[in-house]
Design a protein around this motif. Structure first.
Motif, mmCIF file in Angstrom:
data_model
loop_
_atom_site.group_PDB
_atom_site.id
_atom_site.type_symbol
_atom_site.label_atom_id
_atom_site.label_comp_id
_atom_site.label_asym_id
_atom_site.label_seq_id
_atom_site.Cartn_x
_atom_site.Cartn_y
_atom_site.Cartn_z
ATOM 1 N N THR A 448 -26.966 6.572 -9.067
ATOM 2 C CA THR A 448 -27.440 5.389 -8.350
ATOM 3 C C THR A 448 -28.860 5.056 -8.791
ATOM 4 O O THR A 448 -29.456 5.757 -9.612
ATOM 5 N N ALA A 449 -29.390 3.978 -8.215
ATOM 6 C CA ALA A 449 -30.764 3.583 -8.532
ATOM 7 C C ALA A 449 -31.765 4.605 -8.009
ATOM 8 O O ALA A 449 -32.930 4.612 -8.410
ATOM 9 N N TYR A 450 -31.300 5.487 -7.092
ATOM 10 C CA TYR A 450 -32.213 6.423 -6.436
ATOM 11 C C TYR A 450 -31.996 7.866 -6.881
ATOM 12 O O TYR A 450 -32.682 8.773 -6.423
ATOM 13 N N THR A 451 -31.023 8.088 -7.761
ATOM 14 C CA THR A 451 -30.749 9.452 -8.238
ATOM 15 C C THR A 451 -30.573 9.448 -9.748
ATOM 16 O O THR A 451 -30.219 8.424 -10.336
ATOM 17 N N ASN A 452 -30.791 10.597 -10.342
ATOM 18 C CA ASN A 452 -30.652 10.702 -11.793
ATOM 19 C C ASN A 452 -29.276 11.199 -12.209
ATOM 20 O O ASN A 452 -28.989 11.307 -13.408
ATOM 21 N N ALA A 453 -28.444 11.549 -11.236
ATOM 22 C CA ALA A 453 -27.108 12.048 -11.538
ATOM 23 C C ALA A 453 -26.163 11.697 -10.403
ATOM 24 O O ALA A 453 -26.584 11.303 -9.313
ATOM 25 N N PHE A 454 -24.857 11.846 -10.649
ATOM 26 C CA PHE A 454 -23.842 11.601 -9.636
ATOM 27 C C PHE A 454 -23.966 12.664 -8.551
ATOM 28 O O PHE A 454 -23.891 13.851 -8.817
ATOM 29 N N ASN A 455 -24.164 12.212 -7.305
ATOM 30 C CA ASN A 455 -24.352 13.138 -6.187
ATOM 31 C C ASN A 455 -23.130 13.161 -5.285
ATOM 32 O O ASN A 455 -22.551 12.119 -4.984
ATOM 33 N N TYR A 456 -22.754 14.343 -4.845
ATOM 34 C CA TYR A 456 -21.698 14.506 -3.860
ATOM 35 C C TYR A 456 -21.960 15.812 -3.121
ATOM 36 O O TYR A 456 -22.807 16.625 -3.533
ATOM 37 N N ASN A 457 -21.267 16.017 -2.023
ATOM 38 C CA ASN A 457 -21.458 17.217 -1.214
ATOM 39 C C ASN A 457 -20.824 18.414 -1.915
ATOM 40 O O ASN A 457 -19.598 18.516 -2.014
ATOM 41 N N LYS A 458 -21.654 19.333 -2.395
ATOM 42 C CA LYS A 458 -21.162 20.483 -3.175
ATOM 43 C C LYS A 458 -20.366 21.457 -2.310
ATOM 44 O O LYS A 458 -19.651 22.316 -2.842
ATOM 45 N N GLU A 459 -20.478 21.340 -0.980
ATOM 46 C CA GLU A 459 -19.715 22.230 -0.102
ATOM 47 C C GLU A 459 -18.243 21.833 -0.027
ATOM 48 O O GLU A 459 -17.412 22.615 0.442
ATOM 49 N N ILE A 460 -17.935 20.626 -0.461
ATOM 50 C CA ILE A 460 -16.550 20.155 -0.428
ATOM 51 C C ILE A 460 -15.892 20.505 -1.755
ATOM 52 O O ILE A 460 -16.309 20.028 -2.815
ATOM 53 N N LYS A 461 -14.875 21.350 -1.689
ATOM 54 C CA LYS A 461 -14.171 21.815 -2.882
ATOM 55 C C LYS A 461 -12.751 21.248 -2.890
ATOM 56 O O LYS A 461 -12.108 21.172 -1.830
ATOM 57 N N PRO A 462 -12.258 20.868 -4.082
ATOM 58 C CA PRO A 462 -12.921 20.874 -5.381
ATOM 59 C C PRO A 462 -13.876 19.689 -5.545
ATOM 60 O O PRO A 462 -13.869 18.770 -4.714
ATOM 61 N N ALA A 463 -14.664 19.719 -6.619
ATOM 62 C CA ALA A 463 -15.508 18.578 -6.948
ATOM 63 C C ALA A 463 -14.617 17.399 -7.332
ATOM 64 O O ALA A 463 -13.477 17.595 -7.786
ATOM 65 N N PRO A 464 -15.075 16.188 -7.126
ATOM 66 C CA PRO A 464 -14.260 15.013 -7.484
ATOM 67 C C PRO A 464 -13.771 15.096 -8.930
ATOM 68 O O PRO A 464 -14.558 15.351 -9.848
ATOM 69 N N SER A 465 -12.479 14.914 -9.113
ATOM 70 C CA SER A 465 -11.890 15.022 -10.448
ATOM 71 C C SER A 465 -12.223 13.808 -11.300
ATOM 72 O O SER A 465 -12.623 12.754 -10.791
ATOM 73 N N THR A 466 -12.037 13.960 -12.614
ATOM 74 C CA THR A 466 -12.276 12.850 -13.542
ATOM 75 C C THR A 466 -11.380 11.669 -13.212
ATOM 76 O O THR A 466 -11.809 10.513 -13.240
#
Length: 562
Positions: A448-466
């Motif tokens: 986003t305009a406010y982050t340098n990378a894609f952010n998501y809640n790391k406690e939620i497994k699995p990470a968003p797939s491709t």
């Protein structure tokens, strides 16, 4: 934290504007809430209030109307809504334009001004999902949905104009006893059109003139007799004042007479933080004549020129001399024809020049009058001085002003209002742990305009797939329109938007539950029920990552299934 806080007991849904992008993301949200169970019933059955804007209102009105039916079945509603707007069946724009062109339509609806937005309103009114008036919401028969608010904006006071069944209808300056007697006679098609009447794409509707066919009733005449309603009230898109419907939902939650405040407000937002940067016109300024010179050149054609008189005189001379038989003592027919043609041309040019001259004088006087009324006296000298500028420079100045104004209205103002409304929402201490903000771009894999990378809640497994992120990106890039273009159809945007609404809702509910469980203020919650809900969400989240369309495929009409 309030003692009576019970997570998920009473839910309010906000659906933002954003054309079909908003409509079908919203359909995904409600369809997933219908799927997921909490304490032996679906979460959708705990939705007590709904506040919608623009594209979100298409889904909001249709769902709210259907939910009033005693035999309401969500799966049937989903199939009907899906089938109606599926690209091969979607005739909304085509039908509206056809109505705009058809004289018979406006003869049948003489109370409505002939305009594109009224053509859309009449089209909506003929669709079964929007057919009828606001009356079913007067005494709602839904088992769960008690409060509906479809948001527009008035152009007399610049305030939100709320089509709602509880709380104030309209707004404070415009509400009165006469309006309250008429409000349930408003057609749902007009409500949808009012909420989705976005600037530049449409002109305003006029309230109450465009809204009521029966204009000879005492109630209508009483309303129109009021000073504020004599000339009508312009009504446009609700996104002008609040594109997420947040303010209305906060009012619903705090409404007098309610047993308790809402336990959860889910703001479903397809508005983007992104915008294309404004670009100045940097083309070089070539040598050119002044604005004054060009205007004078154009105006010079609007007069009787000496050449016109000369042509007329030559034609007359040919006719006269030929009548004297000066050539071989004969009056030649060919010279009569030639003289008549030249005379006709001269006469036509002279007459047109004379008429144009009169028109020019009237037009210049009219423009000067408007100029004097519109331009402050202190600025007149500065504005008049522009007539000496290079015409190419004036063109660039006007272009930069126009493009920057459009950017300001369509992007900057909307984003600033969005920020202010979110600040207001999150600043309410009484709403702590009661808010979920779910966005269409949440899981698209982009920074986003406010982050340098894609952010998501790391406690939620699995990470968003491709695959899931790809579906999210396709959905979030849908343009803000009320029709499907060739690119939308090729990218299957309707399905990706619905799926995006479904898996984003699953993800945000998980994120919300983790927030509740990690905060010391929420220890009194029913942890057993919350844990059961979390397990169901995690199971779906894992499946979404493998097959983001799995819930949609279960709901789609048979003919549309893969």
């Amino acid at each position: 934290m309030e003692d009576d806080f019970k997570p998920f007991k009473s839910i309010g849904l906000c659906f933002s504007g954003g054309g079909y992008r908003a409509t079908f993301f919203a359909l995904g949200v409600v369809s997933y809430l219908n799927k997921i169970n909490y304490k032996e019933s679906s979460l959708l059955e705990n939705v007590e209030a709904i506040s919608t804007v623009s594209g979100g209102t298409l889904l909001g009105v249709a769902y709210s109307k259907a939910a009033q039916e005693p035999d309401f079945n969500f799966e049937s509603f989903f199939k009907e809504f899906y089938n109606l707007f599926e690209s091969s069946n979607d005739k909304l724009l085509e039908t509206a334009i056809s109505k705009l062109e058809d004289d018979a339509v406006w003869e049948k609806h003489p109370y409505k001004k002939r305009s594109l937005i009224n053509a859309f309103a009449l089209t909506y009114a003929e669709m079964d999902i929007f057919k009828g008036d606001f009356k079913p919401f007067e005494k709602t028969t839904s088992k769960h949905l008690k409060h509906v608010c479809f948001n527009a904006t008035d152009f007399s006071f610049g305030l939100a104009f709320r089509f709602q069944n509880t709380g104030m209808f309209g707004n404070k300056p415009l509400n009165n006893s006469h309006l309250n007697k008429l409000k349930y006679n408003v057609q749902l098609g007009d409500v949808v059109a009012s909420s989705s009447c976005f600037p530049l794409g449409f002109e305003p509707l006029i309230f109450p003139d465009d809204y009521f066919a029966a204009q000879n009733t005492p109630d209508y005449k009483s309303l129109k007799s009021l000073d504020r309603y004599i000339d009508g009230i312009g009504i446009m898109d609700g996104g002008i004042t609040d594109n997420q419907g947040i303010g209305s939902m906060m009012k619903i939650s705090e409404q007098n007479g309610r047993d308790r405040k809402l336990d959860l407000i889910i703001v479903n937002d397809v508005g983007s933080f992104k915008m294309e940067p404004w670009q100045s016109d940097n083309a070089p300024i070539n040598n050119g004549s002044s604005l004054k010179h060009n205007i004078s050149k154009i105006l010079s054609y609007f007069q009787v020129k000496p050449l016109y008189w000369i042509i007329l005189l030559i034609g007359i001379v040919i006719l006269v001399l030929n009548s004297f038989k000066l050539i071989n003592n004969t009056a030649w027919v060919s010279l009569y024809i030639l003289g008549s043609i030249i005379t006709g041309i001269g006469l036509t040019l002279t007459s047109l020049g004379f008429i144009a001259g009169i028109g020019k004088s009237i037009g210049i006087g009219w423009i000067k009058n408007i100029f004097k009324k519109s331009v402050p006296e202190a600025l007149i000298d500065d504005v008049v001085s522009f007539d000496k500028l290079n015409i190419n420079l004036v063109k660039r100045m006007l272009q930069d002003r126009m493009t920057s104004t459009l950017k300001m209205v369509n992007d900057i103002f909307l984003k600033q209002i969005r920020r202010l409304n979110y600040d207001l929402l999150y600043s309410k201490s009484s709403l702590n742990h009661k808010i979920i903000t779910s966005t269409v771009y949440e899981l698209n894999g982009e920074k986003t305009a406010y982050t340098n990378a894609f952010n998501y809640n790391k406690e939620i497994k699995p990470a968003p797939s491709t695959l899931l992120k790809s579906i999210g990106l396709t959905a979030s890039e849908t343009p803000t329109t009320l029709w499907w273009n060739k690119t939308d159809i090729a990218k299957n945007r309707m399905d990706t938007l619905i799926a995006c609404g479904q898996f984003t809702t699953c993800y945000k509910l998980l994120d919300y539950i983790l927030e509740l469980k990690n905060d010391s203020e929420t220890k009194k919650i029913d942890t057993d029920a919350i844990n059961k809900l979390e397990k169901l969400l995690l199971k779906d989240w894992k499946t979404f990552n493998k097959d983001p369309l799995f819930v949609l495929e279960e709901l789609k009409p048979e003919k549309n299934k893969i």
